[in-house]
Design an enzyme around this catalytic site. Structure first.
Site: not given
Length: 290
Positions: A169, A234, A263
């Site tokens: 991320s 996501d 995610h």
């Protein structure tokens, strides 16, 4: 990841402040889940986990986790963690974690992942996270990962050809930046973002001078093999970001698009670990053993 109305007005009505917008979008440091206790000489540190860290292994394994402090060139004191997972590890993951966790929360995951991959794991907390001082910012993010890199190479004598840079991320941002400037064995980009503006405004097609985290403009300078992992559903960083990063790589390997994953749950799918094992086991040139 959504901007408020006031921030949208700021973007269009006055010169934007990328650092301020980036901080609101990207950094959510939790209440620290651990502390570092130094000895009287200040040369060694002991790790103390709180209950919220949810350590899942034995005390003996926890005692094998080595922690230390270093300082970045921007003045932050940085907490570092070395998780020795296997006595015959040929690779070490330099792991840059997500935006809402700290080293205490990640420590069990590091041990489990490293043990299954046959790799050691080295990680650090960003400025303003955990036991690290300072405030989270884009500039600090780049200084933080570079300081961690030097600790791993110098204090622990791990050569660059044995280091796999792993970013998850927001952690893909310092990972790409470091990989574009230093040689390493390989790179893993787990749910990467192309840039801050492209997350906030999905129709953005170019990088503006005030854009934060412009990884899309740096990835082409990475010469190591790159594995991109992204969930197709996501909800935070759209799957299109992972695809765009993959298409810009110099040396991409077969990506992992996890069908139906969001995610924060990619790791729960069986193909996640299988793909990483294949990448580490057969797609990265092995470093020469001393």
């Amino acid at each position: 990841m959504n901007l408020s109305f006031g921030e949208l007005c700021c973007l269009f009505c006055c010169p934007p402040c990328p650092g301020r917008i980036a901080a609101k979008l990207a950094f959510l440091p939790p209440e620290p889940t651990y502390s570092l206790v130094g000895d009287e000489a200040g040369g060694r540190w002991a790790l103390r986990l709180s209950d919220r860290a949810e350590w899942q292994y034995s005390r003996r394994e926890l005692d094998a986790v080595e922690v230390s402090m270093t300082r970045t060139h921007r003045g932050s004191r940085l907490a570092c963690m070395f998780v020795r997972c296997t006595p015959e590890s040929r690779f070490t993951l330099l792991f840059s974690h997500g935006n809402a966790v700290d080293l205490g929360q990640m420590s069990s995951f590091y041990l489990g992942l490293g043990t299954r991959l046959g790799c050691d794991v080295f990680s650090y907390d960003y400025s303003g996270y955990g036991a690290s001082s300072g405030k989270p910012s884009e500039k600090n993010l780049y200084a933080d990962v570079e300081a961690a890199w030097h600790v791993l190479c110098n204090r622990y004598a791990v050569p660059p050809e044995s280091i796999i840079l792993y970013g998850q991320s927001i952690g893909t941002v310092p990972t790409v930046d470091l990989a574009s400037r230093f040689e390493c064995a390989a790179v893993v980009l787990h749910s990467p973002l192309t840039s801050g503006m492209r997350v906030a405004f999905p129709n953005t097609r170019r990088t503006y001078c005030f854009d934060a985290f412009p990884s899309i403009d740096k990835i082409a300078r990475v010469r190591a093999p790159v594995l991109v992992i992204h969930g197709t559903e996501d909800e935070v960083i759209d799957f299109s970001h992972g695809l765009a990063m993959y298409e810009r790589c110099q040396r991409p390997v077969e990506p992992l698009w996890v069908e139906g994953a969001g995610h924060n749950d990619v790791e729960l799918y069986g193909q996640y670990l299988e793909r990483l094992k294949r990448f580490v086991g057969s797609e990265i040139p092995l470093p020469e053993m001393p």
